[in-house]
Design a protein around this motif. Structure first.
Motif, mmCIF file in Angstrom:
data_model
loop_
_atom_site.group_PDB
_atom_site.id
_atom_site.type_symbol
_atom_site.label_atom_id
_atom_site.label_comp_id
_atom_site.label_asym_id
_atom_site.label_seq_id
_atom_site.Cartn_x
_atom_site.Cartn_y
_atom_site.Cartn_z
ATOM 1 N N ALA A 2 -76.054 46.561 -62.457
ATOM 2 C CA ALA A 2 -75.159 47.058 -63.511
ATOM 3 C C ALA A 2 -75.141 46.168 -64.745
ATOM 4 C CB ALA A 2 -73.744 47.172 -62.962
ATOM 5 N N PHE A 3 -75.025 46.840 -65.924
ATOM 6 C CA PHE A 3 -74.817 46.162 -67.207
ATOM 7 C C PHE A 3 -73.440 46.574 -67.733
ATOM 8 C CE2 PHE A 3 -79.521 45.959 -67.466
ATOM 9 C CZ PHE A 3 -79.647 44.613 -67.741
ATOM 10 N N VAL B 271 -75.453 38.790 -72.274
ATOM 11 C CA VAL B 271 -76.835 39.146 -71.933
ATOM 12 C C VAL B 271 -77.682 39.136 -73.199
ATOM 13 C CG1 VAL B 271 -78.358 40.938 -71.001
ATOM 14 C CG2 VAL B 271 -76.110 40.560 -69.989
ATOM 15 N N SER B 272 -78.715 38.332 -73.228
ATOM 16 C CA SER B 272 -79.569 38.237 -74.421
ATOM 17 C C SER B 272 -80.512 39.436 -74.482
ATOM 18 C CB SER B 272 -80.399 36.954 -74.369
ATOM 19 O OG SER B 272 -81.383 37.041 -73.349
ATOM 20 N N PHE C 196 -82.275 41.528 -71.371
ATOM 21 C CA PHE C 196 -82.070 42.974 -71.344
ATOM 22 C C PHE C 196 -83.409 43.709 -71.263
ATOM 23 C CE2 PHE C 196 -81.793 46.956 -73.784
ATOM 24 C CZ PHE C 196 -80.806 47.610 -73.075
ATOM 25 N N LEU C 197 -84.368 43.308 -72.106
ATOM 26 C CA LEU C 197 -85.672 43.966 -72.123
ATOM 27 C C LEU C 197 -86.444 43.691 -70.838
ATOM 28 C CD1 LEU C 197 -86.737 43.310 -75.827
ATOM 29 C CD2 LEU C 197 -85.990 45.478 -74.829
ATOM 30 N N TYR C 198 -86.309 42.490 -70.296
ATOM 31 C CA TYR C 198 -86.995 42.166 -69.049
ATOM 32 C C TYR C 198 -86.505 43.072 -67.922
ATOM 33 C CZ TYR C 198 -88.309 39.780 -64.773
ATOM 34 O OH TYR C 198 -88.806 39.505 -63.522
ATOM 35 N N LEU C 199 -85.180 43.233 -67.817
ATOM 36 C CA LEU C 199 -84.617 44.092 -66.774
ATOM 37 C C LEU C 199 -84.978 45.566 -67.008
ATOM 38 C CD1 LEU C 199 -81.129 42.426 -66.318
ATOM 39 C CD2 LEU C 199 -83.050 42.351 -64.731
ATOM 40 N N VAL D 148 -82.053 45.709 -83.079
ATOM 41 C CA VAL D 148 -83.071 45.141 -83.993
ATOM 42 C C VAL D 148 -83.679 43.890 -83.379
ATOM 43 C CG1 VAL D 148 -83.561 44.259 -86.297
ATOM 44 C CG2 VAL D 148 -81.865 46.035 -86.020
ATOM 45 N N HIS D 149 -82.839 43.048 -82.753
ATOM 46 C CA HIS D 149 -83.375 41.865 -82.064
ATOM 47 C C HIS D 149 -84.351 42.288 -80.963
ATOM 48 C CE1 HIS D 149 -81.150 38.863 -84.164
ATOM 49 N NE2 HIS D 149 -79.943 39.267 -83.750
ATOM 50 N N CYS D 150 -84.004 43.351 -80.261
ATOM 51 C CA CYS D 150 -84.906 43.864 -79.216
ATOM 52 C C CYS D 150 -86.239 44.313 -79.810
ATOM 53 C CB CYS D 150 -84.252 45.042 -78.483
ATOM 54 S SG CYS D 150 -82.884 44.576 -77.397
ATOM 55 N N LEU D 151 -86.173 44.999 -80.950
ATOM 56 C CA LEU D 151 -87.399 45.466 -81.605
ATOM 57 C C LEU D 151 -88.287 44.300 -82.022
ATOM 58 C CD1 LEU D 151 -85.960 48.382 -83.793
ATOM 59 C CD2 LEU D 151 -87.506 48.614 -81.851
#
Length: 571
Positions: free
Chosen positions: A19-20, A26-27, A31-34, A74-77
């Motif tokens: 769960a999130f 959570v950085s 987040f992207l890794y999960l 945007v950080h994720c992108l």
């Protein structure tokens, strides 16, 4: 981490069982890794897995990502390119999820600080993509500008922060001009539209049409307005691209600006429908316009569809045209194959039990028969196709046309038994053309009959020749020198009685298959052994009995005696 849409979702929204419910700490990288792990280990198929992930990302954006949902994305992108092959797909996923989040009525309003921060970072990302330091495709770039509402001011500020002396307008104009030179027209048009630029000259539209990028051309003309749309219609018209011209005219209410071209487009549409034998649809499209109806009558005469000529002339009181019909008859008769050309001795209509039994007895004695069937077309979108109305089975000299609707209503068990004897006979080779489609339609129409669930010794002529175009008519012309007139293909096959022309059309489709087979068999290439092997390799059988042979494929090759192919038959 099995990603199943039926998994429980708590009140705050979750990504999966992992769960999130709180993203405060959570950085974006975690987040992207999960997210990647969920995709890799999810149990759904790729498309559904992607949709489920998008839904979950939309949900978790409400779970307090820091410093805000827009900035977080945007950080994720910025980070996604390091995830290799997953980067491109995930970028579309999270942008789509954010767009959905913005539209959601239940989503809390984004703060001005979050929106401004995301816009500033998105402008910097745009410059990085243009500069090549962040490897995204042009579609991601355009979507990033749109979803974060990056305007010219944001580009100016981003360039200033980088110490560039170039202004936003100058930078974008140079970049867009480069896209046009490299023929990336859709991206160029999307950027011109987004930043409200109109600097390309008048030849830009023509350039896109010449390069056949019609989607970009129409997008640009729509953005520029009525005058550009009129230019586009003229460009299409000059190239005889009538479908595209009419689409633009209709969509933008320009029919009155181009009356002659509009009429030409309508004529072209009627001709296309006539060539597909969709005469009823063509008549509906004419909408009672006498000029268009007269053109439709001309097309029917040209095709040799004389009963349609009479029908239209009578219905709409079109005088003088039947005389012109007489001049067309001899020409059309010379253009197409007729039943008399094949020396078919008899066509028998079968709509009662005794006739069915006689037909079965005759056909069981034939070594080779042709098969076909017809049903009334249904032009309503989304509606079920009509029941198969008739089935034609016959030898080269005698064709039986079975009234399936009446025989099924009157004696379904006898019909089932008789057709099973024919279709499942090992001693009779059955010839069809795209008969897999016909047998499927037969099974759908008469689902309780067993005869259409199993067949033996079927040779689909289409699979042997694999003609690229023209269908059975094209193949007949290639083998026998004259094609078939297919204008009655979509006529009303449920009317009773059928017209003489309909009966001849139906009988011809079955008889010609036997003649094509025998012509090639009796005139083989130099290596006749290879020809026999070629025919044999396409003979199939189908048994709808999964209990007996679960592992066997539905269709398999069946060996047959050489006499079927190498000796003429009496039937």
């Amino acid at each position: 981490m099995g990603l199943d849409p039926e998994e429980a979702v708590d009140g705050h929204g979750t990504l999966c069982l992992h769960a999130f419910s709180d993203l405060t700490h959570v950085s974006p990288a975690v987040f992207l890794y999960l997210l990647k792990e969920c995709y890799i280990h999810g149990s759904l198929k790729a498309t559904k897995k992607f949709q489920a992930l998008k839904h979950r990302v939309h949900q978790v954006l409400a779970n307090n990502p820091q410093p805000g949902p827009s900035t977080f994305i945007v950080h994720c992108l910025n980070l996604l390119p390091v995830f290799g092959v997953y980067g491109e797909g995930f970028s579309h996923l999270i942008i789509s999820a954010l767009r959905r989040y913005f539209k959601s009525a239940s989503a809390p309003a984004c703060s001005q600080e979050d929106a401004a921060s995301a816009r500033r970072l998105a402008a910097q990302l745009f410059l990085a993509i243009v500069g090549g330091s962040v490897p995204y495709d042009e579609k991601v770039m355009v979507n990033t500008l749109k979803v974060f509402d990056v305007g010219l001011t944001s580009i100016d500020e981003a360039l200033s922060r980088e110490g560039s002396a170039c202004g936003g307008s100058e930078f974008l104009e140079e970049y867009i001009s480069g896209l046009i030179r490299s023929k990336s027209f859709m991206t160029a048009v999307s950027l011109l539209e987004h930043f409200s630029f109109s600097f390309p000259g008048e030849t830009f539209l023509q350039q896109m049409v010449e390069d056949k990028d019609f989607q970009a051309a129409e997008k640009w003309a729509t953005f520029m307005g009525r005058s550009s749309l009129c230019v586009l219609v003229q460009e299409y018209g000059s190239r005889n691209m009538l479908k595209q011209a009419y689409s633009v005219m209709k969509k933008n209410h320009l029919q009155h600006d181009f009356p002659d071209l509009c009429y030409k487009c309508k004529e072209s549409a009627l001709k296309d429908l006539a060539e597909k034998a969709c005469w009823d649809v063509a008549e509906t499209k004419a909408k009672g316009d006498i000029q268009l109806l007269e053109y439709l009558v001309y097309l029917a005469m040209e095709a040799g569809y004389y009963e349609k000529v009479d029908e239209l002339c009578e219905r709409y009181s079109l005088e003088g045209l039947p005389k012109a019909q007489e001049a067309e008859v001899d020409f059309v008769n010379k253009c197409f194959l007729h039943l008399n050309d094949l020396a078919v001795e008899e066509v028998v209509w079968v709509d009662e039990v005794n006739g069915l039994r006689e037909a079965t007895s005759f056909l069981e004695g034939c070594k080779v028969v042709g098969l076909d069937c017809e049903w009334k077309p249904n032009y309503m979108k989304g509606s079920k196709p009509n029941k198969v109305s008739i089935m034609q089975i016959g030898s080269d000299s005698k064709i039986f046309i079975l009234d399936l609707i009446k025989l099924y209503d009157d004696a379904s068990e006898i019909l089932d038994t008789c057709l099973s004897q024919i279709l499942q006979s090992y001693s009779t080779l059955k010839l069809g053309y795209n008969f897999q489609c016909d047998i499927k339609q037969l099974a759908l129409s008469y689902g309780d009959l067993k005869c259409f669930k199993r067949y033996d010794m079927l040779l689909d002529i289409q699979n042997v020749f694999k003609e690229p175009c023209g269908g059975l008519s094209g193949l007949t012309k290639k083998i026998l020198g004259v094609g078939l007139n297919k204008t009655r293909r979509n006529s009303d096959w449920e009317q009773r009685p059928l017209t003489q022309n309909q009966l001849e059309y139906a009988a011809l489709d079955a008889a010609v298959l036997v003649h094509i087979f025998r012509h090639v068999r009796d005139h083989p290439p130099h290596d006749s052994t290879l020809e026999t092997v070629q025919w044999k390799s396409h003979i199939v059988s189908h048994m709808d009995n999964p209990k007996k042979s679960k592992k066997k494929p539905k269709c398999h090759s069946t060996q047959t005696s050489d006499s079927t192919f190498n000796k003429p038959s009496s039937s």
